[in-house]
Design an enzyme around this catalytic site. Structure first.
Site, PDB file in Angstrom:
ATOM      1  N   SER A 125       0.223   1.050  -5.273  1.00 59.38           N
ATOM      2  CA  SER A 125       1.221   1.632  -4.376  1.00 59.38           C
ATOM      3  C   SER A 125       2.634   1.601  -4.969  1.00 59.38           C
ATOM      4  O   SER A 125       2.889   2.155  -6.015  1.00 59.38           O
ATOM      5  CB  SER A 125       1.141   0.916  -3.027  1.00 59.38           C
ATOM      6  OG  SER A 125       1.897   1.580  -2.048  1.00 59.38           O
ATOM      7  N   ASP A 127       6.084   7.202  -2.622  1.00 57.52           N
ATOM      8  CA  ASP A 127       5.858   6.018  -3.456  1.00 57.52           C
ATOM      9  C   ASP A 127       4.755   6.336  -4.460  1.00 57.52           C
ATOM     10  O   ASP A 127       4.257   7.463  -4.510  1.00 57.52           O
ATOM     11  CB  ASP A 127       5.547   4.779  -2.607  1.00 57.52           C
ATOM     12  CG  ASP A 127       4.243   4.905  -1.835  1.00 57.52           C
ATOM     13  OD1 ASP A 127       3.783   6.047  -1.635  1.00 57.52           O
ATOM     14  OD2 ASP A 127       3.676   3.876  -1.419  1.00 57.52           O
ATOM     15  N   ASP A 154       1.597   5.824  -4.828  1.00 53.91           N
ATOM     16  CA  ASP A 154       0.291   6.384  -4.456  1.00 53.91           C
ATOM     17  C   ASP A 154       0.387   7.420  -3.336  1.00 53.91           C
ATOM     18  O   ASP A 154      -0.623   7.887  -2.825  1.00 53.91           O
ATOM     19  CB  ASP A 154      -0.690   5.273  -4.079  1.00 53.91           C
ATOM     20  CG  ASP A 154      -0.373   4.599  -2.751  1.00 53.91           C
ATOM     21  OD1 ASP A 154       0.816   4.566  -2.360  1.00 53.91           O
ATOM     22  OD2 ASP A 154      -1.303   4.105  -2.087  1.00 53.91           O
ATOM     23  N   ASP A 197       1.417   7.341  -0.149  1.00 52.04           N
ATOM     24  CA  ASP A 197       1.126   7.128   1.278  1.00 52.04           C
ATOM     25  C   ASP A 197       2.381   6.824   2.101  1.00 52.04           C
ATOM     26  O   ASP A 197       2.297   6.577   3.300  1.00 52.04           O
ATOM     27  CB  ASP A 197       0.043   6.054   1.489  1.00 52.04           C
ATOM     28  CG  ASP A 197       0.460   4.655   1.057  1.00 52.04           C
ATOM     29  OD1 ASP A 197       1.578   4.498   0.501  1.00 52.04           O
ATOM     30  OD2 ASP A 197      -0.332   3.706   1.269  1.00 52.04           O
TER      31      ASP A 197
END
Length: 447
Positions: free
Chosen positions: A100, A240, A242, A244
């Site tokens: 992340s 960010d 990843d 999400d």
């Protein structure tokens, strides 16, 4: 949380804590737990842009093939993209390799079930028990019963096609500045907004395996704020690593956080009669100004512990369709099963287009209270919070606030810290309130 699984899957420094050997086992045992009732189960794998992604993907794939799974590699794609495709393609499981917003040396592995939701605690414990067992007694198929691996790099486009159907308008006439954190949305975001006829300026979209989240993305929105002003954009959208999360920036370069984005979306959905139970789910970290703004619109709110998994649990349990965190994880349960930065960005720009209002005006309706957070290093965090003297000073401060402020004292989930947070009408009051409580904790339990 268990020994391996934290609040968001398995995380660690790649090749040191999260080794290929562990990734192989996670693939083998995790794949078994999620697919044991199915012959030739289908499992999707996506990853972000970290240099360690290839190494961990190879090990995970080997583990999954060893239990007879059919693996589809999606390549670089966002976490919510994997969640959506797992359900849409009828797979038994999806796996995302990402840490992340964490620095490049970290990586992580998280699973999704066939419904596109993250695993239950029970499933994680079952995988942990297998990881800890001395012997691997799982089936070892041979010959034609072994799994095979195929690439499905078109998955990203299928996901984008789906996202475009969630908005009615095209975005012509809107200048959008994107910051992709050199991460999973680097190729996806520009395509998405260009396809909707927005005027697009992009930064943070040149991943080299090492630069993910490095001074860019939703944890460094000041980079995008400068870019928005430089380009004269109407809105900035920062994702960010990843994909999400979303943090936005208005046309003046002011940061618009997850609370403000949730408020804007809640108000709009409520006016459209589409906010289920007229309720938004947030965590205890949301700003007091968020609740007061919702209240003024006649919208109810429900609070959960910190972590998007707890927000999603509450939403599923009681049939709510909007929830999220101040950090920018926003969940639109009508459209996807997890926080989705691209989806949230679309909804936000769509509201700007429909209402013909600039983001500064939409966000300005929510007046944020000044907030101060202090971390106190302690010898025993649970004992510190339960202590009678600490509780007495908290009550004292709350009485003084008389409803026009908020105190939150909670243990860190991962470190020997107690977090003391205050919200009040002025920065001076915030400082005073936090210091009074932190001083008592330090005096009695300081490490």
């Amino acid at each position: 949380m268990g020994k391996y699984f934290g609040t968001d899957g398995v995380r660690g420094i790649a090749n040191s804590e999260l080794t290929p050997e562990l990734a192989f086992k996670i693939g083998r045992f995790g794949g078994y737990v999620l697919t044991k009732d199915k012959e030739r189960p289908k499992v999707l794998i996506g990853r972000d842009t970290r240099i360690s992604g290839h190494m961990l993907e190879g090990a995970l794939v080997a583990g999954l093939l060893s239990i007879g799974a059919e693996v589809m590699r999606l390549g670089v794609i966002s976490t919510p993209g994997v969640a959506y495709l797992t359900k849409a393609l009828g797979a038994q499981a999806g796996v995302m390799i990402s840490a992340s917003h964490n620095p490049v040396q970290d990586n992580g592995i998280k699973f999704f079930g066939p419904d596109g939701f993250k695993l239950s605690d029970e499933q994680e414990l079952e995988i942990e028990a297998l990881l800890d067992s001395e012997q691997d007694t799982l089936p070892r198929p041979i010959g034609k019963d072994l799994g095979q691996v195929n690439d499905y790099f078109e998955g990203g486009q299928k996901y984008l096609q789906y996202l475009k159907q969630t908005v009615d308008e095209d975005f012509s006439g809107i200048h959008v500045a994107l910051d992709c954190a050199h991460g999973a949305t680097s190729a996806l975001a520009t395509h998405l907004f260009a396809d909707l006829d927005a005027d697009v300026s992009t930064m943070g979209a040149s991943p080299n395996g090492l630069n993910i989240n490095d001074g860019v993305g939703s944890t460094h929105p000041e980079a995008l704020a400068a870019f928005v002003k430089e380009k004269g954009a109407d809105v900035g959208l920062a994702f960010d690593g990843d994909g999400d999360r979303l943090i936005a920036v208005d046309e003046n370069g002011q940061i618009v956080d997850g609370d403000q984005i949730m408020y804007i979306c809640a108000k709009y959905l409520n006016e459209q009669g589409r906010l289920k139970h007229q309720t938004v789910v947030s965590t205890v970290m949301s700003n007091l100004g968020f609740y007061k703004a919702l209240e003024a619109q006649g919208i109810k709110s429900v609070q959960t512990a910190v972590g998007d998994r707890y927000v999603v649990e509450e939403m599923k349990k009681n049939g709510y369709n909007l929830g999220g965190e101040q950090s920018g994880h926003i969940i639109f349960l009508d459209y996807n099963t997890t926080g989705d930065g691209l989806l949230t960005a679309l909804q936000l720009v769509n509201i700007m287009k429909v209402t013909k209002k600039p983001l500064s005006e939409l966000a300005g309706e929510m007046k944020k209270y000044p907030q101060k957070l202090v971390n106190v290093k302690v010898t025993d965090k649970q004992e510190a919070i339960a202590n009678e003297e600490v509780q007495r000073v908290i009550r004292e401060v709350e009485e003084e606030m008389a409803g026009n402020g908020r105190i939150l004292v909670r243990p860190s989930g991962t470190e020997p810290l107690v977090r003391v947070m205050a919200e009040a009408p002025t920065n001076e009051l915030c400082d005073q309130y936090v210091e009074r409580i932190a001083a008592v904790i330090r005096e009695r339990f300081g490490a």
